[in-house]
Design an enzyme around this catalytic site. Structure first.
Site, PDB file in Angstrom:
ATOM      1  N   GLY A  84      90.854  -7.735  58.592  1.00 54.55           N
ATOM      2  CA  GLY A  84      90.730  -7.253  57.216  1.00 54.55           C
ATOM      3  C   GLY A  84      89.544  -6.326  57.036  1.00 54.55           C
ATOM      4  O   GLY A  84      89.427  -5.624  56.028  1.00 54.55           O
ATOM      5  N   GLY A 118      86.681  -4.828  52.857  1.00 49.55           N
ATOM      6  CA  GLY A 118      86.742  -4.351  54.237  1.00 49.55           C
ATOM      7  C   GLY A 118      85.379  -4.113  54.873  1.00 49.55           C
ATOM      8  O   GLY A 118      85.279  -3.575  55.968  1.00 49.55           O
ATOM      9  N   ARG A 168      81.494  -5.267  68.355  1.00 44.95           N
ATOM     10  CA  ARG A 168      81.591  -6.527  69.095  1.00 44.95           C
ATOM     11  C   ARG A 168      82.375  -6.271  70.379  1.00 44.95           C
ATOM     12  O   ARG A 168      83.346  -5.520  70.389  1.00 44.95           O
ATOM     13  CB  ARG A 168      82.301  -7.554  68.232  1.00 44.95           C
ATOM     14  CG  ARG A 168      82.528  -8.869  68.923  1.00 44.95           C
ATOM     15  CD  ARG A 168      82.960  -9.929  67.957  1.00 44.95           C
ATOM     16  NE  ARG A 168      84.205  -9.599  67.303  1.00 44.95           N
ATOM     17  CZ  ARG A 168      84.637 -10.196  66.189  1.00 44.95           C
ATOM     18  NH1 ARG A 168      83.915 -11.110  65.601  1.00 44.95           N
ATOM     19  NH2 ARG A 168      85.795  -9.858  65.662  1.00 44.95           N
ATOM     20  N   ARG A 175      93.219 -14.298  69.438  1.00 46.06           N
ATOM     21  CA  ARG A 175      92.804 -15.559  68.823  1.00 46.06           C
ATOM     22  C   ARG A 175      93.946 -16.558  68.918  1.00 46.06           C
ATOM     23  O   ARG A 175      95.113 -16.164  69.075  1.00 46.06           O
ATOM     24  CB  ARG A 175      92.493 -15.316  67.337  1.00 46.06           C
ATOM     25  CG  ARG A 175      91.469 -14.224  67.110  1.00 46.06           C
ATOM     26  CD  ARG A 175      91.645 -13.587  65.721  1.00 46.06           C
ATOM     27  NE  ARG A 175      90.838 -12.376  65.588  1.00 46.06           N
ATOM     28  CZ  ARG A 175      89.671 -12.324  64.967  1.00 46.06           C
ATOM     29  NH1 ARG A 175      89.201 -13.388  64.360  1.00 46.06           N
ATOM     30  NH2 ARG A 175      88.976 -11.205  64.915  1.00 46.06           N
ATOM     31  N   ASP A 244      91.805 -18.996  63.464  1.00 46.24           N
ATOM     32  CA  ASP A 244      91.680 -17.536  63.597  1.00 46.24           C
ATOM     33  C   ASP A 244      90.305 -17.171  64.159  1.00 46.24           C
ATOM     34  O   ASP A 244      90.084 -16.018  64.533  1.00 46.24           O
ATOM     35  CB  ASP A 244      91.905 -16.833  62.250  1.00 46.24           C
ATOM     36  CG  ASP A 244      91.055 -17.416  61.145  1.00 46.24           C
ATOM     37  OD1 ASP A 244      91.148 -18.629  60.902  1.00 46.24           O
ATOM     38  OD2 ASP A 244      90.273 -16.666  60.537  1.00 46.24           O
ATOM     39  N   ASN A 245      89.413 -18.131  64.219  1.00 47.99           N
ATOM     40  CA  ASN A 245      88.088 -17.857  64.788  1.00 47.99           C
ATOM     41  C   ASN A 245      87.948 -18.445  66.185  1.00 47.99           C
ATOM     42  O   ASN A 245      86.836 -18.557  66.705  1.00 47.99           O
ATOM     43  CB  ASN A 245      86.997 -18.432  63.874  1.00 47.99           C
ATOM     44  CG  ASN A 245      86.961 -17.736  62.526  1.00 47.99           C
ATOM     45  OD1 ASN A 245      87.429 -16.608  62.398  1.00 47.99           O
ATOM     46  ND2 ASN A 245      86.410 -18.385  61.524  1.00 47.99           N
TER      47      ASN A 245
HETATM   48  P1  AMP Z   1      86.171 -14.619  58.402  1.00 48.42           P
HETATM   49  O1  AMP Z   1      85.768 -15.637  57.385  1.00 48.42           O
HETATM   50  O2  AMP Z   1      85.155 -13.543  58.598  1.00 48.42           O
HETATM   51  O3  AMP Z   1      86.620 -15.236  59.686  1.00 48.42           O
HETATM   52  O4  AMP Z   1      87.444 -13.872  57.784  1.00 48.42           O
HETATM   53  C1  AMP Z   1      88.650 -14.505  57.455  1.00 48.42           C
HETATM   54  C2  AMP Z   1      89.680 -13.444  57.085  1.00 48.42           C
HETATM   55  O5  AMP Z   1      89.267 -12.711  55.935  1.00 48.42           O
HETATM   56  C3  AMP Z   1      89.926 -12.418  58.170  1.00 48.42           C
HETATM   57  O6  AMP Z   1      91.282 -12.066  58.130  1.00 48.42           O
HETATM   58  C4  AMP Z   1      89.021 -11.280  57.760  1.00 48.42           C
HETATM   59  O7  AMP Z   1      89.456 -10.044  58.266  1.00 48.42           O
HETATM   60  C5  AMP Z   1      89.133 -11.343  56.245  1.00 48.42           C
HETATM   61  N1  AMP Z   1      87.914 -10.849  55.594  1.00 48.42           N
HETATM   62  C6  AMP Z   1      86.706 -11.433  55.522  1.00 48.42           C
HETATM   63  N2  AMP Z   1      85.835 -10.680  54.831  1.00 48.42           N
HETATM   64  C7  AMP Z   1      86.495  -9.576  54.453  1.00 48.42           C
HETATM   65  C8  AMP Z   1      86.148  -8.399  53.724  1.00 48.42           C
HETATM   66  N3  AMP Z   1      84.930  -8.222  53.224  1.00 48.42           N
HETATM   67  N4  AMP Z   1      87.108  -7.468  53.530  1.00 48.42           N
HETATM   68  C9  AMP Z   1      88.348  -7.647  54.020  1.00 48.42           C
HETATM   69  N5  AMP Z   1      88.741  -8.717  54.709  1.00 48.42           N
HETATM   70  C10 AMP Z   1      87.829  -9.676  54.930  1.00 48.42           C
HETATM   71 MG    MG Z   2      87.326 -14.750  61.311  1.00 49.18          MG
END
Ligand code: AMP
Ligand code: MG
Length: 478
Positions: A84, A118, A168, A175, A244-245
Site C-alpha cells: 500500500g 502511501g 529495504r 510473505r 503479512d509481516n
Molecule cells: P503494516 O502495518 O505496515 O504492516 O501495513 C499493513 C497494510 O497496510 C499493508 O498492506 C500496508 O501496505 C498498508 N499500509 C500501511 N500504512 C500505509 C500507508 N500510510 N498508506 C498506504 N498503505 C499503508
Molecule cells: Mg506489513
C-alpha cells in the site's frame, strides 16, 4: 551490475505496475556502504541515488510494481492487503550470484493503499533502519536497510510529521500472506504460479524433488523457528506478527512498534495497540506456530493433512534446539549432552523477579567468576540467598567444563551484546533527525554494527534506559 525483474515479469498477474512518487525536496541521508558493496551496485553518491530513484528513465523504476497479498491480522483474515505504500523496484543479482529484492518503502499510493496516503514517516523509517541493522549484526535473520531518504513533505499521522522513504533489501518480499491470499480467494492457478516461481528462484534445490512442497514447508518451519528462537534469546519483541509481516525466508520483517527488552518482563507487550498481548514477548514462539498453520493451509492443495501435521510438528524441536544453543552460549555453558536448562531458567527467573535489564545482566554474567564469593553482580540482587544457591550450581557446572575463565568470558561476549537497540535512544535519534541532524543516527549505527565490542567511546549507547525511557509509548502508526 545485473538487475532483473523476475517477479514483475513472470507473475505479472499478481502485481500492479506503480511508479515511485518523489517527496518534496527529497534527499538521501544515509547509504549502507557495506550492503551496497555486497550487492555490487554502481551508485555511490547521494545524488546518484536520488537520480536513479526518481528519474523516469532509471533502470530501477522501469518495472516497479506493487505486490498483492493478504494476511491474518490479529487472528482475522484480511484479503485486502498488498503493497500500500511501497514498490518492488527491482531485483539485483549480486557479484556472488545471489538474488536480492530492492523495495522502496513510502513510495506513494498504490491500488492497495485503501484510504491511506502511501507514505512512511521519518520516525518509522529510522526505526526500521536501526532495527534491521541491529538485528543483522547480532546474527538474527532480518531484512536489511540500504538507504534512507528524508524530505520536507509533511505527512499526517497523530500529528504532522516528516515524510521519508527507505530502501529495504531481502531475498524476496514473499510473505506468508501471498500464499494465503491466492489460496483463500481460490485462485489456485495463480497459487500454482507462485509456487512454481518460488521453486524456480528461491527453493531451487528442492524444485526437482517429488516432495518439494513438504520440503519447502519444512524449510520455512525450520527457518521461522530459528528466527524466533533468536528473538527470544536476544530479547526482541516484534510486536505485529501478522501473517503479512512474516517472510517465507524466516527473516525478521516489517518493523513496527518493536522493542528490545529493557527490564526482563517475560510477558512484555511492546505494541500499545495490542492490549490483550497477542504478540507479547513470551507469546512469540506460539504465534510463530499459529502463523505457520495459517501458511500451511495454502499447501493443502498439494499435501495431505497428515503430511502438513508432520511438518508442523518439527517446529517446536527446531525452536528449542536453537534457543538452547544460544542460551547455553550466553551462559558460558559448553554444548554437551548435559541438560543445563535448570541453571538457565533460574537465571531468567531471577532477572524477571528482580526486574533486571535483560541485556545488561547477560553482559555482566560474562565476568562471573566461580571462585568469587562476593561480587558486584551478587550485590545487585536483593535475594542474595537465592543468588548464592544459583551461583554455586553454576560454579559447579563450570568447574566440570574445564574451560579457562578468560576464554569462556570472551566466548560469552560474542553472544551477550553490549549494545542493543534501545527505544529511548532511538527516540533521541529521531528527535534530532526531525531537526535535520542525523549525526546521532550515524554514531548509533556505528555502535549497533559492533554490538559485541567493548568500545569505551560508545559507552553512552550501552546504558539501560532511565525511568522515563522505559515507559515510552511507541505508536503503531507509521
Ligand atoms: P503494516 O502495518 O505496515 O504492516 O501495513 C499493513 C497494510 O497496510 C499493508 O498492506 C500496508 O501496505 C498498508 N499500509 C500501511 N500504512 C500505509 C500507508 N500510510 N498508506 C498506504 N498503505 C499503508
Ligand atoms: Mg506489513
Amino acid at each position: 551490475m545485473r538487475l532483473d525483474h523476475s517477479y514483475a515479469n513472470e507473475l505479472s498477474e499478481l502485481v500492479t505496475p506503480v511508479l515511485p512518487q518523489a517527496l518534496k525536496n527529497a534527499r538521501v541521508v544515509t547509504i549502507n556502504q557495506s550492503l551496497l558493496d555486497q550487492l555490487g551496485l554502481p551508485w555511490h553518491t547521494h545524488d546518484e541515488w536520488l537520480k536513479v530513484l526518481f528519474s523516469a528513465a532509471s533502470p530501477l523504476n522501469q518495472h516497479s510494481v506493487a505486490q498483492k497479498y493478504g494476511g491474518h491480522q490479529f487472528g482475522h483474515w484480511n484479503p485486502d492487503l498488498g503493497d500500500g505504500r511501497g514498490v518492488l523496484l527491482s531485483e539485483v543479482i549480486a557479484p556472488n550470484g545471489e538474488r536480492w529484492d530492492l523495495h522502496l518503502k513510502g513510495a506513494g499510493q498504490t491500488p492497495y493503499s485503501r484510504f491511506a496516503d502511501g507514505r512512511a514517516v521519518l520516525r518509522s523509517t529510522i526505526r526500521e533502519y536501526l532495527a534491521s541493522e541491529a538485528l543483522f549484526h547480532l546474527g538474527i535473520p532480518t531484512s536489511r536497510a540500504l538507504c534512507l531518504i528524508a524530505s520536507d513533505e509533511m505527512v499526517y499521522r497523530e500529528k504532522s510529521e516528516h515524510g521519508a522513504m527507505m530502501i529495504r533489501v531481502c531475498q524476496s518480499h514473499l510473505r506468508f500472506g501471498h500464499f494465503e491470499y491466492f489460496f483463500h480467494s481460490q485462485q489456485l492457478d495463480k497459487l500454482e504460479h507462485l509456487f512454481d516461481y518460488s521453486f524456480k528462484y528461491h527453493f531451487t534445490e528442492l524444485s526437482d524433488s517429488p516432495d518439494r512442497y513438504a520440503l519447502m514447508l519444512s524449510r520455512i518451519v525450520q527457518d521461522t523457528a530459528k528466527m524466533i528462537a533468536s528473538w527470544q534469546a536476544f530479547g526482541f519483541n516484534h510486536g505485529v506478527m501478522n501473517t503479512d509481516n512474516m517472510s517465507i525466508h524466516g527473516i525478521t520483517f516489517d518493523f513496527g512498534p518493536y522493542a528490545f527488552l529493557d527490564d526482563f518482563e517475560p510477558n512484555y507487550i511492546c505494541n500499545h495497540s495490542d492490549p490483550q498481548g497477542r504478540y507479547s514477548f513470551d507469546s512469540q514462539p506460539g504465534v510463530g506456530l499459529w502463523n505457520l498453520n495459517a501458511l500451511a493451509m495454502a499447501f493443502s492443495p498439494y499435501l495431505s493433512r497428515q503430511q502438513i501435521t508432520e511438518v508442523l510438528n518439527q517446529y517446536e524441536q527446531h525452536l528449542l534446539t536453537e534457543y538452547g544453543h544460544i542460551m547455553r552460549a550466553k551462559c558460558g555453558l559448553k554444548p554437551n549432552n548435559v541438560d543445563n536448562s535448570a541453571i538457565i531458567n533460574e537465571w531468567l527467573d531471577m532477572l524477571a523477579s528482580e526486574k533486571k535489564d535483560y541485556s545488561v545482566y547477560f553482559r555482566l554474567l560474562c565476568d562471573f567468576e566461580p571462585k568469587l564469593g562476593v561480587s558486584s553482580l551478587r550485590d545487585s540482587f536483593i535475594d542474595r540467598t537465592r543468588f548464592d544457591r544459583w551461583a554455586q550450581r553454576l560454579a559447579h557446572t563450570l568447574s566440570e567444563q574445564n574451560w579457562p575463565q578468560e576464554q569462556r568470558s570472551a566466548s560469552m561476549k560474542q553472544y551477550n551484546p553490549k549494545f542493543v537497540l534501545r527505544n529511548y535512544l532511538a527516540q533521541q535519534v529521531i528527535d534530532k533527525a526531525e531537526q535535520g541532524d542525523f549525526s546521532l543516527f550515524e554514531t548509533y549505527l556505528v555502535a549497533l554494527s559492533q554490538p559485541f565490542a567493548d568500545n569505551p567511546e560508545l559507552e553512552k549507547f550501552a546504558a539501560p534506559p532511565p525511568d522515563w525511557g522505559k515507559t515510552l509509548e511507541i505508536s503503531c502508526s507509521s
